[in-house]
Design an enzyme around this catalytic site. Structure first.
Site, PDB file in Angstrom:
ATOM      1  N   SER A   1     -15.296 -41.281 -29.327  1.00 44.67           N
ATOM      2  CA  SER A   1     -14.999 -41.739 -27.977  1.00 44.67           C
ATOM      3  C   SER A   1     -15.107 -43.253 -27.992  1.00 44.67           C
ATOM      4  CB  SER A   1     -15.987 -41.132 -26.986  1.00 44.67           C
ATOM      5  OG  SER A   1     -15.578 -41.430 -25.671  1.00 44.67           O
ATOM      6  N   GLU A   2     -14.064 -43.928 -27.550  1.00 45.09           N
ATOM      7  CA  GLU A   2     -13.957 -45.364 -27.829  1.00 45.09           C
ATOM      8  C   GLU A   2     -14.971 -46.219 -27.088  1.00 45.09           C
ATOM      9  OE1 GLU A   2     -11.522 -43.490 -26.559  1.00 45.09           O
ATOM     10  OE2 GLU A   2     -10.373 -44.557 -25.017  1.00 45.09           O
ATOM     11  N   ASN A   3     -15.710 -45.629 -26.155  1.00 40.02           N
ATOM     12  CA  ASN A   3     -16.775 -46.404 -25.519  1.00 40.02           C
ATOM     13  C   ASN A   3     -18.018 -46.524 -26.410  1.00 40.02           C
ATOM     14  OD1 ASN A   3     -16.904 -43.583 -24.922  1.00 40.02           O
ATOM     15  ND2 ASN A   3     -18.585 -43.975 -23.516  1.00 40.02           N
TER      16      ASN A   3
ATOM     17  N   ARG B   1     -10.283 -37.949 -20.400  1.00 39.04           N
ATOM     18  CA  ARG B   1     -10.760 -39.298 -20.530  1.00 39.04           C
ATOM     19  C   ARG B   1      -9.723 -40.230 -19.933  1.00 39.04           C
ATOM     20  NH1 ARG B   1      -8.226 -40.408 -24.400  1.00 39.04           N
ATOM     21  NH2 ARG B   1      -9.118 -42.441 -24.609  1.00 39.04           N
TER      22      ARG B   1
END
Lengths: 243, 208, 208, 243
Positions: free
Chosen positions: C46-48, D241
């Site tokens: 997850s890019e966060n 997301r």
């Protein structure tokens, strides 16, 4: 699907003549000693070695020079590496010396998918010769390009089977950036813990950047300059430096 | 009487502000740590990835994986932190090191610094020298005023390969404290018993 | 009969190699996680700043500081790691994410992807979309073959603003699995009962 | 010389009209909530705000929009931030939307003393319009410049008086890069420990990058999308997301 390899030879699979290999460690501290020795036994030729010091005191990577495995070196400091001085003087090795910050940032760029960056380091010196420079807000910067490598050999304190790594004290140095820059990053781990053995916030380098892990509990970690203080004296003295 | 190495280091210790992040180079700069007043909070940075470097360890307590950039065994003070070289040089280049105290082979009046290579000599390498010279907020150079052969090290223009251009703020030598002032060196202080004429004769650039 | 959203997601799950690092985009790609065979080791990114994302937490165990890029509460699997956004996007751009499964507004036959903005529409933003599209080693797009108004989403050339150029490898729609083949889309598989002619009629680019 | 400030007002000293302020957090998670509220009370005008989302659900940084403190925004995702949508539609705010990786790397570059870098992200899109592009090894990259800021407001789990910080889980996000890029980085810490309370290897961001610390034990940490699984179901579902 574990990244653990049963032994050093398996960990080095595919490392052949002509490879570009980055090796972690600062001087002889925090070196992947077993992997260095295993490469020496394997004996690939014509390597390009990317290392801050390329060994010292005839040990570590200096043994690769002794066995003539290395055709080219990219390093930042030769210092007391007499094996390297001798080969430089004899002209039998191609050595490029670069600033240490640029050295590691170039590998970080390769690992981060960036092609290059503008740094103030080296502007107005031989380091910037033949490279593009550009002004930003009245200051001149030099363009340095990403430095990808084929293999990275790194030493860490803890690894898990996915390749999550944790380092100890100043032995972290170039190791994360080298792993990031490598097609195949091989971690020699003092301790291997199961998945979940490292808290997510304690991981220094994610397994996404590591392809293989090999468990090597023993390591020598040569002290190049043993400096101590007298128990009585209250004086501070960080001693001389030079790399 | 010219200042001794330790007196030069003591002078330099006065240049260090409370709470500063400081990198000490090879040679005389190393001695500065020993002249910092006890209780003065100074954060010594070692470019191999340590901030909050403490004194050498007691014998028997050496940790081979806790070294400084000179590969000497050191300690870490409470509040110190370790990090990788990428972060260390981000810190240096990004202006987060308040002061670097460095040695020199030559310093020019415009602030040019040469401290890594002598033409024809054995090349030791660059290490962190160029990043420190280019990145630290303030550069103070500690050096003898002349070479062992008596040649001036403070010059109008460096003949040795540069480490960085126009970066040196102040030079502390055995004869004087001087600032790089562009068209010459500005004398800030003279060592006791040393005359301006002596300093001028030992300097290959105008004094202003 | 065209594939359902869940069938599309199940098809996509077959694209995920054992041990892969995978980023799942908004919409149908999200459903892929539910179709991975139990026991298949897949590392969801997850890019966060999270690799090794697990399922949603049980009620009462939500951690407001453990979220995915959609700001939903999630969990972390054993072997997962958290890191900052700099590292997360280094991972993405540097080719350390093996596969990104993304949604799309339009995909062109040369692999161009448009999935962030509709001209005249409300701009939601770019988020990590451009970095993922430019950086992941393989890009698989999951989408309905046509818009709700019946307009083809697989086109010769995107009319919507691009997310990245020439990046899409494969498209899985309700009608077929297709590869971006430069001069057209190459049909890899048809949904049961769907003819090549139907796919061709619903595609604004040649089939090859 | 401690960096601890006695209260929020003291921590914000010197923050004036026209400042460029980067604020950490992803959506409403991991926000420096107390500092955000203290800035609102202080009421500086004409700010440039650098934030991934600039608030949401009328909370957090959205309150700065409500009070018209912000003239310009640099962000990556507007999403469900209705306050921002409304102001964008009305043309009363100057919003630049950039790719998230570029957004954070630009701040990292500023903090690392680099003037810019070449990234593949955005090439061939509106993001690259008007910017220099260059080919490296046959691939095109776009030049993105460093993004320095005047102030960074960040939230962390643990701080010490030197400003060494440790973060928790996904609340780390943009905070280290923002602190690095700032002239004045202000950390709002859940816990403050004495010097030595953090092991050197456990520090996520060195105090060299942090100028002030303020102790704020309480925080709300709004959950934007509470997603849970049924105790019985064995299904995996990471949900949608979008930022």
């Amino acid at each position: 699907m574990s990244k653990l390899r049963p032994d050093l030879e398996a960990a080095l699979e595919g490392l052949e003549d002509g490879a570009t290999i980055a090796v972690g460690g600062f001087g002889l501290s925090g070196n992947p000693e077993a992997l260095i020795e295993a490469v020496r036994r394997k004996g690939p030729k014509n390597l390009t070695l990317v290392s801050n010091n390329a060994g010292a005191l005839g040990r570590g990577l200096a043994t690769w020079l002794e066995d003539d495995l290395v055709a080219k070196i990219l390093c930042t400091y030769v210092g007391t590496n007499q094996d390297l001085h001798a080969r430089m003087a004899a002209g039998t090795i191609d050595v490029t010396i670069v600033p240490q910050g640029t050295f590691v940032e170039r590998m970080r760029a390769a690992g981060a998918g960036l092609a290059g960056f503008y740094t103030p380091t080296g502007v107005g010196t031989v380091v910037a010769e033949g490279k593009d420079t550009r002004e930003f807000d009245g200051r001149t910067y030099v363009l340095e390009e990403a430095l990808p490598v084929d293999f990275a050999l790194v030493r860490c304190r803890v690894a898990d089977p996915f390749g999550n790594l944790r380092f100890y004290r100043t032995s972290r140095n170039f190791q994360p950036a080298m792993a990031m820059a490598a097609k195949v990053a091989i971690a020699e781990a003092e301790t291997v813990v199961p998945l979940g053995g490292l808290d997510p916030d304690d991981v220094h380098l994610s397994g996404a950047f590591v392809q293989r892990v090999v468990h090597v509990p023993e390591h020598e970690d040569v002290i190049e300059f043993r400096t101590v203080r007298e128990p009585a004296a209250g004086e501070r003295g960080e001693g001389k430096r030079g790399a | 009487m010219p200042w001794t190495r330790d007196e030069i280091a003591a002078k330099a210790a006065c240049e260090v502000p409370e709470g500063a992040v400081v990198n000490l180079g090879i040679g005389v700069p190393t001695l500065v740590a020993g002249h910092l007043p006890p209780g003065k909070a100074v954060w010594l940075q070692s470019e191999n990835g340590l901030l909050g470097m403490g004194p050498f360890p007691y014998a028997g307590e050496e940790d081979p994986q806790l070294i400084n950039a000179g590969k000497q065994t050191v300690t870490v003070l409470p509040g110190g932190a370790t990090f990788d070289s990428v972060t260390s040089f981000a810190m240096i280049r990004g202006g987060h090191v308040d002061l670097a105290i460095l040695g020199a082979m030559q310093v020019a009046m415009n602030g040019d610094l040469a401290n890594w290579s002598i033409p024809g000599g054995k090349t030791m390498g660059i290490g962190g020298a160029m990043d420190l010279a280019a990145g630290a907020r303030r550069i103070v150079v500690l050096t003898d005023h002349v070479t062992k052969k008596g040649k001036p090290k403070l010059v109008a223009e460096c003949s040795f390969p540069l480490t960085a251009a126009r970066v040196v703020d102040r030079v502390i030598t055995d004869l004087a404290v001087l600032d790089c002032a562009g068209e010459g060196f500005r004398v800030v202080e003279l060592a006791p018993g040393v005359s301006l004429e002596e300093v001028g004769a030992a300097t290959a650039a105008p004094l202003t």
